[in-house]
Design a protein around this motif. Sequence first.
Motif, mmCIF file in Angstrom:
data_model
loop_
_atom_site.group_PDB
_atom_site.id
_atom_site.type_symbol
_atom_site.label_atom_id
_atom_site.label_comp_id
_atom_site.label_asym_id
_atom_site.label_seq_id
_atom_site.Cartn_x
_atom_site.Cartn_y
_atom_site.Cartn_z
ATOM 1 N N SER A 14 122.241 71.965 -4.442
ATOM 2 C CA SER A 14 121.274 71.304 -3.565
ATOM 3 C C SER A 14 121.818 69.992 -3.009
ATOM 4 C CB SER A 14 119.957 71.044 -4.294
ATOM 5 O OG SER A 14 120.118 70.029 -5.253
ATOM 6 N N THR A 16 120.193 66.220 -1.461
ATOM 7 C CA THR A 16 119.034 65.363 -1.202
ATOM 8 C C THR A 16 119.470 64.275 -0.238
ATOM 9 O OG1 THR A 16 118.127 65.757 -3.409
ATOM 10 C CG2 THR A 16 117.303 63.833 -2.214
ATOM 11 N N GLU A 18 118.372 60.868 1.308
ATOM 12 C CA GLU A 18 117.437 59.754 1.220
ATOM 13 C C GLU A 18 117.359 59.129 2.603
ATOM 14 O OE1 GLU A 18 118.145 56.877 -1.816
ATOM 15 O OE2 GLU A 18 118.394 58.415 -3.358
ATOM 16 N N ILE A 22 111.537 58.325 2.524
ATOM 17 C CA ILE A 22 111.388 59.781 2.583
ATOM 18 C C ILE A 22 112.643 60.439 2.018
ATOM 19 C CG2 ILE A 22 111.145 61.759 4.144
ATOM 20 C CD1 ILE A 22 109.843 59.791 6.148
ATOM 21 N N ALA A 23 112.460 61.533 1.296
ATOM 22 C CA ALA A 23 113.605 62.323 0.822
ATOM 23 C C ALA A 23 113.448 63.750 1.339
ATOM 24 C CB ALA A 23 113.685 62.316 -0.689
ATOM 25 N N VAL A 24 114.563 64.314 1.779
ATOM 26 C CA VAL A 24 114.602 65.699 2.237
ATOM 27 C C VAL A 24 115.574 66.435 1.327
ATOM 28 C CG1 VAL A 24 115.214 67.245 4.130
ATOM 29 C CG2 VAL A 24 114.083 65.072 4.625
ATOM 30 N N ILE A 25 115.157 67.604 0.859
ATOM 31 C CA ILE A 25 115.949 68.392 -0.082
ATOM 32 C C ILE A 25 116.278 69.735 0.553
ATOM 33 C CG2 ILE A 25 115.970 69.444 -2.384
ATOM 34 C CD1 ILE A 25 113.609 67.316 -2.932
ATOM 35 N N ARG A 48 113.310 70.858 3.039
ATOM 36 C CA ARG A 48 111.901 70.531 2.807
ATOM 37 C C ARG A 48 111.786 69.072 2.382
ATOM 38 N NH1 ARG A 48 114.502 72.723 -1.135
ATOM 39 N NH2 ARG A 48 114.172 72.227 -3.309
ATOM 40 N N TYR A 49 110.608 68.517 2.628
ATOM 41 C CA TYR A 49 110.310 67.170 2.136
ATOM 42 C C TYR A 49 110.034 67.253 0.643
ATOM 43 C CZ TYR A 49 109.890 65.881 7.033
ATOM 44 O OH TYR A 49 110.144 65.660 8.362
ATOM 45 N N GLU A 50 110.019 66.115 -0.029
ATOM 46 C CA GLU A 50 109.750 66.081 -1.475
ATOM 47 C C GLU A 50 108.435 66.765 -1.839
ATOM 48 O OE1 GLU A 50 111.393 62.273 -3.720
ATOM 49 O OE2 GLU A 50 110.256 61.758 -1.918
ATOM 50 N N ASN A 51 107.471 66.717 -0.937
ATOM 51 C CA ASN A 51 106.162 67.322 -1.220
ATOM 52 C C ASN A 51 106.152 68.834 -0.992
ATOM 53 O OD1 ASN A 51 106.114 67.556 1.552
ATOM 54 N ND2 ASN A 51 104.411 66.141 1.863
ATOM 55 N N GLY A 52 107.292 69.410 -0.615
ATOM 56 C CA GLY A 52 107.405 70.854 -0.456
ATOM 57 C C GLY A 52 107.216 71.366 0.959
#
Length: 82
Positions: A14, A16, A18, A22-25, A48-52
């Motif tokens: 993966s 990430t 930063e 905001i973080a995008v994974i 996706r964003y950290e919130n999915g």
Amino acid sequence: MIEAITKIHTTSSSVTFECGDIAVIGNGEFRASSGKVDGFILYADTLRYENGIKLSRDEQRNLKCLYQHFVWNREDFIDWDI
């Protein structure tokens, strides 16, 4: 809209990004040539964003553009599948 990438962290599967608060994974895998790692393939449909919440196609393209600016003076190691 994300304005800049400030840091990038990778694991074996993966990445990430930063981007300020905001973080995008995203998921991917290391790419090898002649037995040596020479990059990381990032699968855009996993971003996706950290919130999915998944990134839209426009957000994916924007992130790729921001990544290109980020690596302007650094080593480029991600191969985008967009």
